[in-house]
Design a protein around this motif. Structure first.
Motif, PDB file in Angstrom:
ATOM      1  N   GLU A   4      -6.713   2.538  -3.265  1.00 34.49           N
ATOM      2  CA  GLU A   4      -7.563   3.191  -4.255  1.00 34.49           C
ATOM      3  C   GLU A   4      -6.985   3.034  -5.656  1.00 34.49           C
ATOM      4  N   ASP A   5      -5.659   3.116  -5.792  1.00 36.00           N
ATOM      5  CA  ASP A   5      -5.035   2.945  -7.101  1.00 36.00           C
ATOM      6  C   ASP A   5      -5.099   1.492  -7.555  1.00 36.00           C
ATOM      7  N   ASN A  54       0.803  -1.222   0.000  1.00 37.66           N
ATOM      8  CA  ASN A  54       0.000   0.000   0.000  1.00 37.66           C
ATOM      9  C   ASN A  54       0.834   1.270   0.000  1.00 37.66           C
ATOM     10  N   ASN A  55       2.139   1.139   0.251  1.00 37.15           N
ATOM     11  CA  ASN A  55       3.017   2.303   0.153  1.00 37.15           C
ATOM     12  C   ASN A  55       3.448   2.538  -1.296  1.00 37.15           C
ATOM     13  N   SER A 105      -1.459   2.594  -3.668  1.00 40.50           N
ATOM     14  CA  SER A 105      -2.486   2.694  -2.628  1.00 40.50           C
ATOM     15  C   SER A 105      -3.662   1.772  -2.947  1.00 40.50           C
TER      16      SER A 105
END
Length: 273
Positions: free
Chosen positions: A218-219, A212-213, A216
């Motif tokens: 959302e991406d 998630n880094n 993300s």
């Protein structure tokens, strides 16, 4: 004969009897009883629900432990520590186990450059038991939230992210491609949104991990939206030739284009003779 005079206390009692008003202490007592009853009922309900949830989780862990010992421990070790035949599963999380087992890549059918997709060997409940057991042994990436798997994100942003991070292996249209030493990036057409997300999150086979880094949640949802758009939208250019790009297009022109030219040349020569 004179009537007896009422005392102030008797007069107050008489007025209360006429008006029918309750003492303020009675109202407070009723409110307190209501609050205690409501709180007790809520505590009882939540305690029961929590106990049921804990019991169900314990049952899944127990079932998963038995399934793991019978089907996975030979390669991954009874304590998930790994062996020379398979890696450690400590910390891989529920998402990795769900992806590998639900796509049939595990248990491995035979040794090879990479595990290939095949029909799943376990039921949905058994798969849930397995990933619950592995996740209970050590924390790791969990099952993605369903809100991220709807395919209702930004397809344009997803397309850009896919071209930057994924297209060099999977092809810009998700058609897959060959890698080194007999390995390959699989085609993504028809792959479920959950498995696409889990693959990005856990990095199976030769794939890098996009935590998630890096990308993300959302991406990741936007990338899924783009791939689902490709699934649902036919090629606007007509025959897509497998979406394999210039290799297939060049081969098509070489075989059919030049072949047609040669055939016409031979026909014209034969006619002139």
């Amino acid at each position: 004969m004179a009537k007896p005079t009422k005392s102030p206390v008797d007069a107050r009692k008489a007025r209360k009897a006429k008006t029918g008003r309750r003492s303020p202490l009675a109202s407070i007592a009723l409110i307190a009883i209501g609050l205690v009853s409501t709180g007790g009922a809520y505590a009882l309900f939540t305690t029961t629900a929590s106990a049921d949830t804990t019991a169900a989780h314990s049952q899944l862990v127990d079932d998963g432990s038995k399934l793991f010992a019978a089907n996975c421990a030979t390669c991954h070790g009874l304590n998930l520590q790994g062996t020379t035949a398979g890696p450690s599963l400590l910390g891989v999380g529920a998402a990795s186990v769900e992806f590998q087992v639900a796509t049939g890549r595990m248990p491995l059918a035979q040794s090879g450059p990479q595990a290939e997709e095949k029909p799943a060997q376990f039921t949905t409940e058994q798969i849930k038991a397995l990933y619950t057991y592995v996740a209970a042994r050590a924390p790791g990436p969990g099952i993605p939230d369903s809100s991220l798997l709807q395919g209702d994100g930004d397809a344009s942003a997803g397309a850009e992210l896919f071209r930057i991070n994924c297209a060099m292996c999977h092809n810009v249209a998700g058609a897959g491609g060959a890698l080194t030493e007999g390995k390959f990036a699989p085609a993504l057409k028809g792959v479920s949104a959950q498995h696409i997300y889990e693959a990005m999150l856990t990095g199976p086979q030769n794939m890098p991990v996009f935590n998630n880094n890096n990308i993300s949640p959302e991406d990741k949802a936007n990338i899924i939206t783009y791939l689902k758009y490709l699934d649902d939208t036919p090629s606007v250019g007509g025959l897509d030739l497998g979406n394999l790009g210039p290799v297939s297009e060049g081969l098509f022109i070489w075989i059919f284009g030049l072949g047609a030219i040669v055939a016409i040349t031979v026909w014209l020569t034969a006619k002139s003779n």
